[in-house]
Design a protein around this motif. Structure first.
Motif, PDB file in Angstrom:
ATOM      1  N   PHE A 199       1.136  -0.621  -0.105  1.00  0.00           N
ATOM      2  CA  PHE A 199       0.494   0.281   0.059  1.00  0.00           C
ATOM      3  C   PHE A 199       0.999   1.583  -0.115  1.00  0.00           C
ATOM      4  N   ALA A 200       1.968   1.165   0.650  1.00  0.00           N
ATOM      5  CA  ALA A 200       3.162   2.157   0.574  1.00  0.00           C
ATOM      6  C   ALA A 200       3.725   2.755  -0.642  1.00  0.00           C
ATOM      7  N   THR A 201       4.182   1.787  -0.843  1.00  0.00           N
ATOM      8  CA  THR A 201       4.538   1.592  -2.353  1.00  0.00           C
ATOM      9  C   THR A 201       3.827   2.516  -3.293  1.00  0.00           C
ATOM     10  N   ARG A 202       2.643   2.172  -3.422  1.00  0.00           N
ATOM     11  CA  ARG A 202       1.411   2.626  -4.456  1.00  0.00           C
ATOM     12  C   ARG A 202       1.372   3.389  -4.246  1.00  0.00           C
ATOM     13  N   GLY A 203       1.302   4.464  -3.602  1.00  0.00           N
ATOM     14  CA  GLY A 203       1.398   5.517  -2.508  1.00  0.00           C
ATOM     15  C   GLY A 203      -0.193   5.840  -1.706  1.00  0.00           C
ATOM     16  N   TRP A 204      -1.244   5.264  -1.602  1.00  0.00           N
ATOM     17  CA  TRP A 204      -1.790   4.484  -0.674  1.00  0.00           C
ATOM     18  C   TRP A 204      -1.584   5.540   0.606  1.00  0.00           C
ATOM     19  N   ILE A 205      -0.757   5.350   1.892  1.00  0.00           N
ATOM     20  CA  ILE A 205      -0.501   5.387   2.668  1.00  0.00           C
ATOM     21  C   ILE A 205       0.836   5.620   3.429  1.00  0.00           C
ATOM     22  N   ARG A 206       1.086   5.828   4.369  1.00  0.00           N
ATOM     23  CA  ARG A 206       1.924   6.227   4.851  1.00  0.00           C
ATOM     24  C   ARG A 206       2.520   6.076   6.313  1.00  0.00           C
ATOM     25  N   LEU A 207       3.833   4.599   6.166  1.00  0.00           N
ATOM     26  CA  LEU A 207       3.669   4.132   7.182  1.00  0.00           C
ATOM     27  C   LEU A 207       4.457   4.929   8.752  1.00  0.00           C
ATOM     28  N   GLU A 208       3.894   5.103   9.631  1.00  0.00           N
ATOM     29  CA  GLU A 208       4.389   5.761  10.954  1.00  0.00           C
ATOM     30  C   GLU A 208       4.017   5.122  12.067  1.00  0.00           C
ATOM     31  N   PRO A 209       5.417   5.426  12.651  1.00  0.00           N
ATOM     32  CA  PRO A 209       5.764   4.558  14.324  1.00  0.00           C
ATOM     33  C   PRO A 209       4.052   4.486  14.694  1.00  0.00           C
ATOM     34  N   ARG A 210       3.710   3.556  15.039  1.00  0.00           N
ATOM     35  CA  ARG A 210       1.847   3.247  15.793  1.00  0.00           C
ATOM     36  C   ARG A 210       1.178   4.368  15.257  1.00  0.00           C
ATOM     37  N   SER A 211       1.341   4.640  13.768  1.00  0.00           N
ATOM     38  CA  SER A 211      -0.125   5.067  13.389  1.00  0.00           C
ATOM     39  C   SER A 211       0.143   4.932  11.756  1.00  0.00           C
ATOM     40  N   VAL A 212      -0.071   5.648  10.710  1.00  0.00           N
ATOM     41  CA  VAL A 212      -0.650   5.592   9.317  1.00  0.00           C
ATOM     42  C   VAL A 212      -1.256   6.520   8.941  1.00  0.00           C
ATOM     43  N   THR A 213      -0.873   7.483   7.771  1.00  0.00           N
ATOM     44  CA  THR A 213      -1.569   8.539   7.291  1.00  0.00           C
ATOM     45  C   THR A 213      -2.471   7.744   5.915  1.00  0.00           C
ATOM     46  N   ILE A 214      -3.608   7.767   6.169  1.00  0.00           N
ATOM     47  CA  ILE A 214      -4.040   7.210   4.787  1.00  0.00           C
ATOM     48  C   ILE A 214      -4.306   7.969   3.993  1.00  0.00           C
ATOM     49  N   LEU A 215      -3.030   8.303   3.003  1.00  0.00           N
ATOM     50  CA  LEU A 215      -2.971   9.344   2.015  1.00  0.00           C
ATOM     51  C   LEU A 215      -3.680   9.036   0.479  1.00  0.00           C
ATOM     52  N   ASP A 216      -4.011   8.095   0.406  1.00  0.00           N
ATOM     53  CA  ASP A 216      -5.764   7.860  -0.624  1.00  0.00           C
ATOM     54  C   ASP A 216      -6.850   6.864  -0.313  1.00  0.00           C
ATOM     55  N   VAL A 217      -7.591   7.430   0.499  1.00  0.00           N
ATOM     56  CA  VAL A 217      -9.157   7.059   1.318  1.00  0.00           C
ATOM     57  C   VAL A 217      -9.711   5.739  -0.229  1.00  0.00           C
ATOM     58  N   THR A 218      -9.674   6.534  -1.032  1.00  0.00           N
ATOM     59  CA  THR A 218     -10.597   5.920  -2.143  1.00  0.00           C
ATOM     60  C   THR A 218     -10.009   4.490  -2.209  1.00  0.00           C
ATOM     61  N   ARG A 219      -8.938   4.672  -2.782  1.00  0.00           N
ATOM     62  CA  ARG A 219      -7.628   3.583  -3.051  1.00  0.00           C
ATOM     63  C   ARG A 219      -7.650   2.404  -2.057  1.00  0.00           C
ATOM     64  N   VAL A 220      -8.236   2.794  -1.171  1.00  0.00           N
ATOM     65  CA  VAL A 220      -7.987   1.638   0.085  1.00  0.00           C
ATOM     66  C   VAL A 220      -9.228   1.253   0.550  1.00  0.00           C
ATOM     67  N   ALA A 221     -10.758   1.916   0.184  1.00  0.00           N
ATOM     68  CA  ALA A 221     -11.779   1.667   0.441  1.00  0.00           C
ATOM     69  C   ALA A 221     -11.789   0.588  -0.689  1.00  0.00           C
ATOM     70  N   HIS A 222     -11.785   1.148  -2.146  1.00  0.00           N
ATOM     71  CA  HIS A 222     -11.862  -0.218  -3.203  1.00  0.00           C
ATOM     72  C   HIS A 222     -11.217  -1.644  -2.900  1.00  0.00           C
ATOM     73  N   ARG A 223      -9.982  -1.393  -2.191  1.00  0.00           N
ATOM     74  CA  ARG A 223      -9.371  -2.303  -2.268  1.00  0.00           C
ATOM     75  C   ARG A 223     -10.030  -2.922  -1.211  1.00  0.00           C
ATOM     76  N   ALA A 224     -10.641  -2.638   0.249  1.00  0.00           N
ATOM     77  CA  ALA A 224     -11.576  -3.386   0.875  1.00  0.00           C
ATOM     78  C   ALA A 224     -12.361  -4.083   1.014  1.00  0.00           C
ATOM     79  N   ARG A 225     -12.832  -3.845  -0.178  1.00  0.00           N
ATOM     80  CA  ARG A 225     -14.638  -4.137  -0.868  1.00  0.00           C
ATOM     81  C   ARG A 225     -14.087  -5.758  -1.221  1.00  0.00           C
TER      82      ARG A 225
END
Length: 225
Positions: A199-225
């Motif tokens: 997900f991070a490589t695709r630019g959808w999220i950025r991983l951080e210590p004990r947290s994450v920033t969702i950069l592309d909510v639409t893409r993540v939501a589509h993958r969750a279906r």
């Protein structure tokens, strides 16, 4: 204690201000440090709890000793209600993920409210129905969804409760370790880390210590279906 946070709990929904204050006054306050256990799987105590601040995880241990996380709860969420209707042993272990403040209500005190306040009974029934619906969803996800899909769904769920909108996306300070995230998804840490890295490589999220920033909510939501 913030009364507005406490009244987010299903137990308080539908109560007038005076009744809500009286119910809050009947509850005890518990402070937990990170890693402290509130109760263990198999315990027989019968209190109901509401999270006022911090995060609590509910987990079960498998036969091989591996833990599975059932839920991660935050302010305004309630747990422990099953023991009020089924006085058997606790079905999970409740542990503080962060320093937390919890309010508790004894079984006998709640029975008084259920007897005199039908709106409290309806709220608890709605809570139990929601718990059953979520359990059905988890079973369906384990059968029909692959690990990346479950990871995406877990990130969205955490974002809905702990996310904060920023200029870049949704910052989710979930406070979970990589192992705890894997336990929440029901997969190995290696498999979950691989999905997160993808997900991070695709630019959808950025991983951080004990947290994450969702950069592309639409893409993540589509993958969750």
């Amino acid at each position: 204690m913030d009364p507005d946070v406490l009244r987010q709990a299903p137990l308080f929904q539908g109560l007038e201000s005076e009744a809500a204050s009286a119910l809050a006054a009947a509850m005890s306050t518990i402070h937990l440090d990170r890693g402290a256990v509130l109760f263990h799987e198999g315990d027989t105590e019968d209190q109901l709890y509401v999270v006022v601040s911090g995060k609590i995880k509910l987990g079960r241990s498998g036969s091989a000793g591996r833990e599975n996380l059932i839920a991660v709860l935050g302010p305004g969420q309630m747990f422990g209600e099953l023991s009020l209707f089924d006085p058997g042993p606790r079905s999970s272990t409740a542990t503080a993920v962060t320093p937390a403040e919890i309010r508790s209500l004894d079984h006998d005190e709640l029975i008084k409210w259920l007897t005199g306040r039908p709106e409290v009974a309806r709220a608890l029934l709605a809570q139990l129905a929601g718990r059953l619906r979520r359990a059905n969803d988890v079973v369906a996800d384990l059968v029909f969804s692959d690990v990346p899909g479950r990871v995406a769904k877990a990130l969205l769920d955490l974002a809905s409760r702990f996310g904060e909108e920023t200029a870049e996306g949704v910052h989710v300070h979930h406070d979970l370790t990589q192992e705890e995230l894997a336990q929440l998804v029901g997969a190995s840490r290696e498999t979950v880390n691989k999905a997160l890295a993808d997900f991070a490589t695709r630019g959808w999220i950025r991983l951080e210590p004990r947290s994450v920033t969702i950069l592309d909510v639409t893409r993540v939501a589509h993958r969750a279906r």
